[in-house]
Design a protein around this motif. Structure first.
Motif, short mmCIF file in Angstrom:
data_model
loop_
_atom_site.label_atom_id
_atom_site.label_comp_id
_atom_site.label_asym_id
_atom_site.label_seq_id
_atom_site.Cartn_x
_atom_site.Cartn_y
_atom_site.Cartn_z
N ASN A 103 0.78 -1.25 0.00
CA ASN A 103 0.00 0.00 0.00
C ASN A 103 0.80 1.28 0.00
N SER A 104 2.06 1.24 0.38
CA SER A 104 2.80 2.49 0.56
C SER A 104 4.26 2.28 0.20
N GLY A 105 5.00 3.39 0.21
CA GLY A 105 6.42 3.33 -0.11
C GLY A 105 7.20 2.56 0.93
N ALA A 106 6.94 2.86 2.20
CA ALA A 106 7.67 2.16 3.26
C ALA A 106 7.39 0.66 3.20
N GLU A 107 6.14 0.32 2.96
CA GLU A 107 5.78 -1.10 2.91
C GLU A 107 6.45 -1.78 1.71
N SER A 137 19.80 9.52 2.11
CA SER A 137 18.68 8.80 1.48
C SER A 137 17.43 8.96 2.32
N PHE A 138 16.31 8.58 1.75
CA PHE A 138 15.05 8.47 2.51
C PHE A 138 14.32 7.24 2.02
N HIS A 139 13.99 6.33 2.95
CA HIS A 139 13.33 5.09 2.54
C HIS A 139 12.03 4.80 3.28
N GLY A 140 11.61 5.67 4.21
CA GLY A 140 10.30 5.47 4.83
C GLY A 140 10.31 5.66 6.33
N ARG A 141 9.15 5.40 6.95
CA ARG A 141 8.93 5.76 8.36
C ARG A 141 8.69 4.57 9.27
N VAL A 188 19.46 2.04 -3.19
CA VAL A 188 19.66 3.45 -3.56
C VAL A 188 18.39 4.05 -4.17
N GLU A 189 18.28 5.36 -4.02
CA GLU A 189 17.38 6.16 -4.86
C GLU A 189 18.26 6.73 -5.97
N LEU A 190 17.81 6.71 -7.21
CA LEU A 190 18.64 7.22 -8.31
C LEU A 190 18.65 8.75 -8.31
N GLY A 193 15.25 11.96 -3.13
CA GLY A 193 14.12 12.89 -3.08
C GLY A 193 14.12 13.74 -1.83
N GLU A 194 13.56 13.19 -0.75
CA GLU A 194 13.43 13.94 0.51
C GLU A 194 14.79 14.49 0.99
N GLY A 195 15.86 13.75 0.71
CA GLY A 195 17.19 14.12 1.22
C GLY A 195 17.84 15.28 0.49
N GLU A 223 12.32 3.39 -6.14
CA GLU A 223 11.73 4.32 -7.10
C GLU A 223 10.36 4.80 -6.61
N VAL A 224 10.21 4.86 -5.30
CA VAL A 224 8.93 5.32 -4.73
C VAL A 224 8.61 6.74 -5.23
N GLN A 225 9.63 7.57 -5.34
CA GLN A 225 9.40 8.94 -5.82
C GLN A 225 9.73 9.11 -7.31
N THR A 226 10.79 8.44 -7.78
CA THR A 226 11.24 8.64 -9.17
C THR A 226 10.43 7.82 -10.17
N ALA A 250 5.61 3.41 -5.50
CA ALA A 250 4.41 3.72 -4.71
C ALA A 250 3.81 5.04 -5.19
N LYS A 251 4.31 6.14 -4.66
CA LYS A 251 3.66 7.44 -4.80
C LYS A 251 2.75 7.62 -6.03
N GLY A 252 3.32 7.65 -7.23
CA GLY A 252 2.53 8.02 -8.41
C GLY A 252 1.71 6.91 -9.04
C1 LIG Z 1 8.01 8.90 0.01
C2 LIG Z 1 9.12 7.94 -0.06
C3 LIG Z 1 9.11 6.76 0.71
C4 LIG Z 1 8.04 6.45 1.74
O1 LIG Z 1 6.79 6.30 1.15
P1 LIG Z 1 5.47 6.23 2.08
O2 LIG Z 1 4.37 5.94 1.10
O3 LIG Z 1 5.35 7.55 2.77
O4 LIG Z 1 5.68 5.13 3.04
C5 LIG Z 1 10.15 5.87 0.53
N1 LIG Z 1 11.14 6.11 -0.35
C6 LIG Z 1 11.17 7.23 -1.10
C7 LIG Z 1 12.28 7.42 -2.09
C8 LIG Z 1 10.18 8.19 -0.98
O5 LIG Z 1 10.22 9.31 -1.70
#
Ligand SMILES: *Cc1c(COP(=O)(O)O)cnc(C)c1O
Length: 392
Positions: A103-107, A137-141, A188-190, A193-195, A223-226, A250-252
């Protein structure tokens, strides 16, 4: 209801985990949004990279309403059409082999981490479970994806964190310096994003892919954001000349409904066996029907337009010629702008929102993630607000 009434209710009943802007959003059309009182905003955020088709997209709405009239949810104990068809689309268009939906990026990233650890366990036994991730990097919560996130500020309060992560800078030397018999994967994120909206170098990514093959480390690409058209290709990895072992998205993907997941290559396709992973809401028929509408919209001409729009926006920002703004970085409609001061990026974002342009920050940069369907007129309106705000 007025904004003041809504704000008072929110403050009474909702946990204060977000620093909200003093703005409410009621409805939208395309890349234009309106508040309860009818104030207009140009959207350069897409709800943080989520609303890829903007607001009120007819094809997306039709897909959702048709599906919800038939079946809203049933569980993964039964076969359903939308998730399976979406998986087929995702695999054929990415060159990957199989999908798992959550359901989400973290998941999604949790699933990616589980694939890496089990792949290694199946092949090498215990003790090879460390995953290297990058600083900033940012990978979730969730606890594990927070640990994976290479930013010290996130490693607080919620002890104990998961042990088996180590962090490196985005250079091959720094990654090699963290190597060891305990490593099973690199994540890695290519474009981080958040970072701070920080693209990795193509040659570094290609060398990393070669290093991973040599060491039998899995290459995990977040690639949750990219992903899903954001950078002008379905996945960003398609512009970096690599084929990852696992990709998370996830996101898009569902244009605004909750949906995430991973794609694996053939090597990792059989790692998660019955009973080793699951998600109650995963492959929800409404979310995946929305995802199908999103992918059907994102044909090659659409993706080419994302790149053209990105170039147009970048040129428009540079043409403002403000000494307060520096380089514009990123790919497609994932752009970061250096902010040189005296105002900080956060001060500037608040001012832009006040002037009717929704935008984001990341690290020290302004971050723009407009809906991929944004029109030239909407981009021009946004650029005009940016110019007025900087000059005013
Ligand atoms: C937003 C994001 C996440 C986390 O996604 P959630 O849907 O908030 O859990 C993980 N990785 C990257 C690269 C993100 O941009």
């Amino acid at each position: 209801m007025t904004f003041a009434e809504l704000k008072a209710l929110d403050e009474t009943y909702v946990m204060h985990t977000y620093g909200r802007f003093p703005v409410d959003i009621d409805h939208g059309q395309g890349a234009t949004l309106y508040s309860l009182s009818g104030r207009k905003y140009i959207d350069f955020t897409s709800g943080i990279g989520v609303n890829s088709l903007g607001y009120g997209n007819p094809k997306w709405m039709a897909a959702i309403t048709e599906q919800i009239g038939k079946l809203g949810h049933i569980s993964n104990l039964f076969y359903t059409q939308p998730g399976t068809l979406l998986a087929q689309q995702l695999c054929t268009r990415s060159g990957m082999d199989k999908v798992f939906f959550g359901n989400s990026g973290a998941e999604a990233n949790e699933a990616m981490i589980k694939v890496a650890r089990k792949y290694s366990f199946d092949k090498y036994g215990k003790g090879r479970s460390t995953i290297l991730t990058l600083n900033r990097s940012f990978h979730g919560r969730t606890i594990t994806t927070l640990t994976a996130t290479g930013q010290e500020s996130y490693h607080n309060y919620f002890f104990p964190f998961n042990e088996a992560f180590r962090y490196a800078d985005p250079t091959l030397e720094s990654i090699q310096a963290q190597a060891g018999d305990d490593v099973c994967a690199v994540m890695v994120e290519l474009i981080q994003g958040e970072g701070g909206l920080r693209p990795l170098e193509v040659s570094m990514v290609q060398s990393l892919a070669a290093l991973c093959r040599e060491k039998d480390w899995l290459l995990l690409v977040d690639e949750v954001q990219t992903g899903i058209g954001r950078t002008g290709s379905l996945f960003a990895f398609q512009q970096f000349g690599i084929q990852p072992d696992v990709v998370s998205f996830a996101k898009g993907i569902a244009g605004g409904l909750p949906l995430g997941g991973i794609l694996t290559n053939e090597k990792c396709a059989g790692v998660l066996t019955p009973g080793t992973h699951g998600s109650t809401f995963g492959a929800n028929p409404v979310s995946t029907a929305a995802g199908l509408a999103v992918l059907e919209t994102m044909d090659q001409p659409f993706l080419d337009q994302v790149r053209e729009k990105g170039a147009y926006l970048r040129a428009g920002i540079q043409a403002i010629g403000s000494p307060e703004l520096g380089d514009v970085v990123g790919l497609g409609l994932m752009l970061g702008i250096d902010v040189k001061g005296p105002r900080t990026n956060k001060e500037l974002a608040a001012l832009l929102i006040d002037h009717g342009l929704l935008c984001l920050t990341a690290g020290d940069r302004l971050r723009l993630l407009p809906p991929l369907v944004i029109t030239k007129e909407e981009m021009d309106e946004g650029l005009a607000i940016l110019k007025q705000t900087l000059m005013g």
